[in-house]
Design a protein around this motif. Structure first.
Motif, PDB file in Angstrom:
ATOM      1  N   UNK A 266       0.829  -1.207   0.000  1.00 28.17           N
ATOM      2  CA  UNK A 266       0.000   0.000   0.000  1.00 28.17           C
ATOM      3  C   UNK A 266       0.865   1.260   0.000  1.00 28.17           C
ATOM      4  N   UNK A 267       1.916   1.271   0.813  1.00 28.68           N
ATOM      5  CA  UNK A 267       2.783   2.453   0.933  1.00 28.68           C
ATOM      6  C   UNK A 267       3.721   2.561  -0.275  1.00 28.68           C
ATOM      7  N   UNK A 268       4.369   1.471  -0.627  1.00 25.39           N
ATOM      8  CA  UNK A 268       5.299   1.350  -1.758  1.00 25.39           C
ATOM      9  C   UNK A 268       6.582   2.160  -1.613  1.00 25.39           C
TER      10      UNK A 268
ATOM     11  N   UNK B 241       7.095   4.497   5.577  1.00 19.81           N
ATOM     12  CA  UNK B 241       6.303   5.299   6.515  1.00 19.81           C
ATOM     13  C   UNK B 241       4.901   5.486   5.958  1.00 19.81           C
ATOM     14  N   UNK B 242       3.934   4.997   6.695  1.00 18.87           N
ATOM     15  CA  UNK B 242       2.540   5.132   6.303  1.00 18.87           C
ATOM     16  C   UNK B 242       1.944   6.424   6.835  1.00 18.87           C
TER      17      UNK B 242
ATOM     18  N   UNK C 247       4.475   2.401  10.556  1.00 19.16           N
ATOM     19  CA  UNK C 247       5.786   2.316   9.906  1.00 19.16           C
ATOM     20  C   UNK C 247       6.215   0.855   9.834  1.00 19.16           C
ATOM     21  N   UNK C 248       6.894   0.499   8.741  1.00 18.54           N
ATOM     22  CA  UNK C 248       7.422  -0.851   8.560  1.00 18.54           C
ATOM     23  C   UNK C 248       8.895  -0.747   8.194  1.00 18.54           C
TER      24      UNK C 248
ATOM     25  N   UNK D 150      -5.762   6.822   9.398  1.00 15.69           N
ATOM     26  CA  UNK D 150      -5.445   6.285  10.718  1.00 15.69           C
ATOM     27  C   UNK D 150      -6.710   6.000  11.525  1.00 15.69           C
ATOM     28  N   UNK D 151      -7.728   6.847  11.379  1.00 15.25           N
ATOM     29  CA  UNK D 151      -8.997   6.611  12.071  1.00 15.25           C
ATOM     30  C   UNK D 151      -9.595   5.287  11.634  1.00 15.25           C
TER      31      UNK D 151
END
Length: 208
Positions: A21-23, A78-79, A106-107, A200-201
């Motif tokens: 999703x973040x890529x 970082x999302x 974050x991953x 985030x919600x």
């Protein structure tokens, strides 16, 4: 990465979904000349026992040599992230013992990188990375849409890289350690705090 137990995420399917999703990530490698950092989109491939991340960088990038030499590297994804106001918490009105904080996803993927040896591997990577991002569009663009010979000429200026992932860790700091009323207030406050806040919600409500 420091990750308190309440915020740790170690489920592979969740971590892999977040990466897809973040890529976009920061590749960080320690070298004799100092820390090298490159920002690039990465494509995750999960073949069961082996997880790899693919990307490409310009041949002129000084970081490329360290990456190709197999130096330990971390890819930081970082999302969404957002500020949390104490005013989100109902407990503020009860006792006032609240402070601001930050919420984020974050991953970190750790491993070593090797260059793609075959031009066909790099071309497949370019196809797959492009198709992944073009797929939702009404009229998706394809690498094959470029004039004959153009992509081959562009490929000569880049290096394809493949990271074998040795370890992956994630932090989902979304106030899951707070009382239920404050978690609800956090979700409501984030939902009114812009695009990342809304993302985030949604995560917080799903976790709840």
């Amino acid at each position: 990465m420091y990750v308190p137990a309440a915020f740790a995420e170690d489920r592979p399917e969740v971590l892999h979904h977040a990466i897809r999703d973040i890529q976009f990530a920061a590749l960080v490698t320690q070298t004799a000349e100092g820390m090298q950092v490159t920002h690039a989109p990465l494509l995750l491939r999960d073949t069961g026992p082996v997880v790899t991340l693919e990307t490409h960088v310009a041949r002129g990038n000084p970081h490329a040599g360290a990456l190709c030499a197999g130096q330990p590297t971390v890819a930081i994804f970082q999302g969404p992230q957002a500020y949390i106001s104490p005013s989100f918490y109902p407990s503020k009105a009860e006792h006032g013992k609240v402070v601001p904080t930050w919420t984020y996803i974050v991953v970190h993927a750790h491993g070593t990188v090797a260059p793609m040896q075959d031009d066909s591997d790099l071309l497949q990577h370019l196809h797959d990375l492009t198709d992944h991002n073009e797929r939702p569009r009404a009229e998706p663009w394809s690498v094959d849409d470029a004039p004959e010979g153009y992509i081959a000429a562009r490929q000569r200026g880049i290096i394809g890289l493949r990271m074998t992932v040795d370890r992956i860790e994630g932090a989902w700091k979304i106030n899951q350690n707070k009382p239920e009323a404050d978690r609800n207030g956090t979700a409501d406050g984030l939902a009114a705090s812009g695009e990342m806040g809304r993302a985030l919600a949604d995560v917080l409500r799903a976790a709840r």
